[in-house]
Design an enzyme around this catalytic site. Structure first.
Site, PDB file in Angstrom:
ATOM      1  N   SER A  31     -12.634  36.020 -22.807  1.00  0.00           N
ATOM      2  CA  SER A  31     -11.800  34.471 -22.384  1.00  0.00           C
ATOM      3  C   SER A  31     -13.260  33.468 -22.555  1.00  0.00           C
ATOM      4  O   SER A  31     -14.257  33.326 -21.820  1.00  0.00           O
ATOM      5  CB  SER A  31     -12.017  34.057 -20.674  1.00  0.00           C
ATOM      6  N   HIS A  62      -6.973  32.018 -24.849  1.00  0.00           N
ATOM      7  CA  HIS A  62      -7.174  32.793 -25.505  1.00  0.00           C
ATOM      8  C   HIS A  62      -5.696  32.450 -26.738  1.00  0.00           C
ATOM      9  O   HIS A  62      -5.051  32.325 -27.179  1.00  0.00           O
ATOM     10  CB  HIS A  62      -6.835  34.116 -24.689  1.00  0.00           C
ATOM     11  N   HIS A  84      -3.738  41.136 -21.902  1.00  0.00           N
ATOM     12  CA  HIS A  84      -3.904  41.410 -21.013  1.00  0.00           C
ATOM     13  C   HIS A  84      -2.495  42.059 -19.809  1.00  0.00           C
ATOM     14  O   HIS A  84      -1.470  42.019 -20.010  1.00  0.00           O
ATOM     15  CB  HIS A  84      -4.634  40.400 -19.761  1.00  0.00           C
ATOM     16  N   TYR A  86      -2.217  41.424 -17.078  1.00  0.00           N
ATOM     17  CA  TYR A  86      -1.093  40.794 -16.281  1.00  0.00           C
ATOM     18  C   TYR A  86      -0.002  39.994 -16.484  1.00  0.00           C
ATOM     19  O   TYR A  86       0.151  39.224 -16.293  1.00  0.00           O
ATOM     20  CB  TYR A  86      -2.809  39.998 -14.959  1.00  0.00           C
ATOM     21  N   GLU A  87      -0.581  39.953 -18.476  1.00  0.00           N
ATOM     22  CA  GLU A  87       0.969  39.229 -18.640  1.00  0.00           C
ATOM     23  C   GLU A  87       1.897  40.089 -18.671  1.00  0.00           C
ATOM     24  O   GLU A  87       2.741  39.439 -19.285  1.00  0.00           O
ATOM     25  CB  GLU A  87      -0.237  39.181 -19.978  1.00  0.00           C
ATOM     26  N   ALA A 114     -15.435  37.916 -19.371  1.00  0.00           N
ATOM     27  CA  ALA A 114     -15.782  36.975 -18.449  1.00  0.00           C
ATOM     28  C   ALA A 114     -15.685  37.753 -17.281  1.00  0.00           C
ATOM     29  O   ALA A 114     -14.035  38.373 -17.421  1.00  0.00           O
ATOM     30  CB  ALA A 114     -14.917  35.598 -18.395  1.00  0.00           C
ATOM     31  N   MET A 212     -10.638  41.911 -15.620  1.00  0.00           N
ATOM     32  CA  MET A 212      -9.197  42.244 -15.919  1.00  0.00           C
ATOM     33  C   MET A 212      -9.387  42.392 -16.961  1.00  0.00           C
ATOM     34  O   MET A 212      -7.575  42.336 -17.478  1.00  0.00           O
ATOM     35  CB  MET A 212      -8.170  41.322 -15.126  1.00  0.00           C
ATOM     36  N   SER A 213     -10.490  42.502 -17.619  1.00  0.00           N
ATOM     37  CA  SER A 213     -10.014  43.386 -19.096  1.00  0.00           C
ATOM     38  C   SER A 213     -10.751  44.754 -19.755  1.00  0.00           C
ATOM     39  O   SER A 213     -11.303  45.349 -18.945  1.00  0.00           O
ATOM     40  CB  SER A 213     -10.285  42.230 -20.440  1.00  0.00           C
ATOM     41  N   ASN A 236     -18.934  33.722 -12.978  1.00  0.00           N
ATOM     42  CA  ASN A 236     -18.642  33.169 -11.439  1.00  0.00           C
ATOM     43  C   ASN A 236     -19.433  34.087 -10.214  1.00  0.00           C
ATOM     44  O   ASN A 236     -19.225  35.107 -11.006  1.00  0.00           O
ATOM     45  CB  ASN A 236     -17.491  32.725 -10.610  1.00  0.00           C
ATOM     46  N   HIS A 248     -10.075  29.417 -12.662  1.00  0.00           N
ATOM     47  CA  HIS A 248      -9.818  29.659 -14.071  1.00  0.00           C
ATOM     48  C   HIS A 248     -10.858  28.265 -14.923  1.00  0.00           C
ATOM     49  O   HIS A 248     -11.629  28.754 -15.955  1.00  0.00           O
ATOM     50  CB  HIS A 248      -8.828  29.508 -14.827  1.00  0.00           C
TER      51      HIS A 248
HETATM   52  N1  HPA Z   1     -12.538  38.644 -10.503  1.00  0.00           N
HETATM   53  C1  HPA Z   1     -11.267  39.098 -12.036  1.00  0.00           C
HETATM   54  N2  HPA Z   1     -11.722  38.923 -12.989  1.00  0.00           N
HETATM   55  C2  HPA Z   1     -12.801  37.609 -13.548  1.00  0.00           C
HETATM   56  C3  HPA Z   1     -13.221  37.104 -13.270  1.00  0.00           C
HETATM   57  C4  HPA Z   1     -13.541  37.382 -11.358  1.00  0.00           C
HETATM   58  O1  HPA Z   1     -14.453  36.957 -10.698  1.00  0.00           O
HETATM   59  N3  HPA Z   1     -14.245  35.853 -13.819  1.00  0.00           N
HETATM   60  C5  HPA Z   1     -14.053  35.866 -14.530  1.00  0.00           C
HETATM   61  N4  HPA Z   1     -12.829  37.467 -14.786  1.00  0.00           N
END
Ligand code: HPA
Length: 275
Positions: A31, A62, A84, A86-87, A114, A212-213, A236, A248
């Site tokens: 991302s 993406h 992903h 989750y998609e 990310a 998540m990847s 973050n 996001h």
């Molecule tokens: N959690 C999960 N996936 C992420 C995060 C997070 O804090 N930041 C960027 N992708």
């Protein structure tokens, strides 16, 4: 022939016909890290939609393009946009491109993402070399009948992230004066970010970052005997650390700030990479 193998072979054959180079390193961009593709010389672009059997990503930020060309004189194949879990994809689709990379003769992979910082010593904007992962919360991409053409039924994961590549990345970052963190990346299914209790639990389990990847892709790559280097951009602090909501937008904003540093690191990494 196994159906999965046949489908990956069809995709690889299509891609191969469009390439003018023989890529050695496969790169998967996370991302907000897409601008790296501007560094690719002699580009050939292939839309995922044009590749037989390829899934198409849906998430904001993406693009869905495969970009072939050279970075630092080395032939690379870059995935701008990944698939992903989750998609809604089946887990074997999430790693489909890794199998295609293998069939294209790619032996080394750079995966980027990310991630949220679980380790309290990290700060948003840090880059982290992934030394290991926790995949308890992901279904295995190797579930189901083993595809022997790719690898063995019970693959070893003792060195999912290649130690020599980690050392090479540390040396490269040192040459550029870029600070790198190192740590363990834990996979969560998403798409919701974690709760503070989940982050505390992940920290106890030994995670330094969460995302998540990446993990399914690395498992498929190791299954197929490819060497992996992984880099997380800590966009973050994970939930509950700063007592502020996650978004996001924050993830994309930090990734943008890190972009120049990330691009110079990857450029030099690829030049220093012995394939
Ligand atoms: N959690 C999960 N996936 C992420 C995060 C997070 O804090 N930041 C960027 N992708």
């Amino acid at each position: 022939m196994d159906d999965l193998y046949r489908k990956a072979a069809e995709s690889a054959e299509y891609i191969q016909k469009r390439l003018t180079t023989k890529p050695q390193i496969g790169i998967v961009l996370g991302s907000g890290l897409g601008p790296l593709v501007n560094e690719v010389k002699e580009q050939i672009e292939i839309d995922y939609g044009d590749i037989p059997n390829f899934p198409i990503p849906t998430v904001e930020g993406h693009a869905g393009k495969l970009i072939a060309g050279e970075i630092g004189g080395k032939p690379v194949l870059v995935m701008k946009g990944r698939f992903h879990f989750y998609e809604g994809y089946d887990i074997s689709q999430v790693v489909f491109h890794i199998r295609v990379f293998k069939l294209l003769g790619i032996s080394h992979i750079l995966v980027t993402n990310a991630a949220g910082g679980v380790n309290r010593d990290f700060s948003p904007g840090d880059l982290m070399l992934i030394t290991d992962h926790i995949s308890f919360f992901a279904p295995s991409p190797l579930r189901g009948k083993n595809v022997d053409e790719f690898g063995v039924r019970f693959p070893d994961m003792s060195e999912a992230y290649n130690k020599e590549l980690i050392a090479m990345a540390e040396k490269t970052a040192g040459e550029l004066g870029i600070k790198l963190q190192k740590g363990v990346y834990a996979f969560t299914q998403g798409p919701m970010y974690e709760t503070p209790a989940e982050i505390r639990a992940l920290r106890i389990l030994g995670a330094d970052a969460v995302g998540m990847s990446t993990v399914p892709e690395v498992i498929a790559a190791r299954h197929a005997g490819m060497k992996v280097l992984g880099i997380s951009c800590i966009t973050n602090m994970a939930a509950g650390i700063l007592e502020q909501p996650l978004s996001h937008e924050e993830v994309m904003e930090t990734a943008k700030k890190v972009e120049a540093r990330f691009v110079s690191l990857v450029n030099k990494l690829i030049s220093n990479w012995n394939v």
